[in-house]
Design a protein around this motif. Structure first.
Motif, PDB file in Angstrom:
ATOM      1  N   SER A 242       0.835  -1.357  -0.139  1.00 18.20           N
ATOM      2  CA  SER A 242       0.067   0.071  -0.082  1.00 18.20           C
ATOM      3  C   SER A 242       0.911   1.106  -0.040  1.00 18.20           C
ATOM      4  N   ASP A 243       0.283   2.323  -0.617  1.00 21.70           N
ATOM      5  CA  ASP A 243       1.001   3.709  -0.565  1.00 21.70           C
ATOM      6  C   ASP A 243       1.427   4.052   0.974  1.00 21.70           C
ATOM      7  N   THR A 244       0.665   3.444   2.015  1.00 18.26           N
ATOM      8  CA  THR A 244       0.926   3.851   3.324  1.00 18.26           C
ATOM      9  C   THR A 244       2.101   3.186   4.011  1.00 18.26           C
ATOM     10  N   MET A 245       2.280   2.059   3.483  1.00 18.17           N
ATOM     11  CA  MET A 245       3.444   1.482   3.866  1.00 18.17           C
ATOM     12  C   MET A 245       4.805   1.311   3.074  1.00 18.17           C
ATOM     13  N   ALA A 246       4.646   1.500   1.807  1.00 16.47           N
ATOM     14  CA  ALA A 246       5.892   1.373   0.908  1.00 16.47           C
ATOM     15  C   ALA A 246       6.925   2.303   1.409  1.00 16.47           C
TER      16      ALA A 246
ATOM     17  N   ALA B 123       6.417  12.778   8.029  1.00 16.88           N
ATOM     18  CA  ALA B 123       5.474  14.021   8.100  1.00 16.88           C
ATOM     19  C   ALA B 123       4.318  13.296   8.770  1.00 16.88           C
ATOM     20  N   ARG B 124       3.901  12.178   8.722  1.00 17.85           N
ATOM     21  CA  ARG B 124       2.868  11.585   9.295  1.00 17.85           C
ATOM     22  C   ARG B 124       2.292  11.960  10.675  1.00 17.85           C
ATOM     23  N   TRP B 125       3.472  12.305  11.537  1.00 14.76           N
ATOM     24  CA  TRP B 125       3.609  12.330  12.759  1.00 14.76           C
ATOM     25  C   TRP B 125       2.623  14.057  13.419  1.00 14.76           C
ATOM     26  N   ALA B 126       2.812  14.625  12.266  1.00 11.66           N
ATOM     27  CA  ALA B 126       2.242  16.024  12.308  1.00 11.66           C
ATOM     28  C   ALA B 126       0.882  16.027  12.299  1.00 11.66           C
TER      29      ALA B 126
END
Length: 176
Positions: free
Chosen positions: A139-143, A172-175
């Motif tokens: 998935s685009d989330t994991m890759a 950047a997902r932490w923000a």
């Protein structure tokens, strides 16, 4: 006895020559663990600061932060943010925190530390990067956070995926 040169070098008349041969494992040391119930992942041991297993009530929830974060953990006087690694990688179900202990892998890079909550820690293993492949569609989330995978059993399509802890820390997902 300690002054004896044979004692210091480990070479002596009564020592078995087979014991003198030390096998060097192939590859690098990695920590293996499960995210979800059956998906196995690995992280290079060099990026792991510590492994923590505490009851869920030791993780303090923090309001108004990313839903990927379970909260903070005070470990030896240092505050560590703890993330649900499964949610971060795109798993639909949040981690089950109704359990006796939650395994947390604290990864660090350039002074930044993050705790990754996982389902189960398997142990350590020497893995050879030359045998790793990047052959599956993810998935685009994991890759962006995968370096590759080792095929453990081709018949059952069982694999061991190697995560990039630096990419996870810098995401950047932490923000959000």
């Amino acid at each position: 006895m300690v002054g004896n040169p044979d004692f210091q070098t480990g070479v002596g008349q009564d020592q078995d020559p087979e014991l003198q041969k030390i096998e060097t494992p192939d590859g690098e040391l990695h920590l293996r663990f499960y995210v979800g119930s059956r998906d196995e992942f690995a992280l290079p041991a060099i990026g792991i600061r510590r492994i923590i297993e505490n009851p869920p009530d030791r993780i303090t929830p923090v309001p108004n932060v990313s839903p990927l974060l379970l909260g903070t953990l005070n470990e030896q006087g240092r505050v560590i943010w703890v993330a649900d690694l499964g949610q971060f990688l795109g798993y639909p179900q949040p981690m089950n925190t109704d359990r006796a202990e939650i395994p947390v892998i604290a990864v660090e890079h350039q002074g930044t530390m993050l705790g990754l909550a996982v389902n189960q820690i398997v142990g350590t293993d020497w893995l050879d990067a030359e045998r790793m492949k990047m052959s599956r569609d993810y998935s685009d989330t994991m890759a962006p956070f995968l370096r590759g995978e080792w095929v453990l059993d081709a018949n059952t399509d069982r694999s061991l995926r190697l995560l990039d802890h630096v990419a996870i820390l810098r995401s950047a997902r932490w923000a959000a």
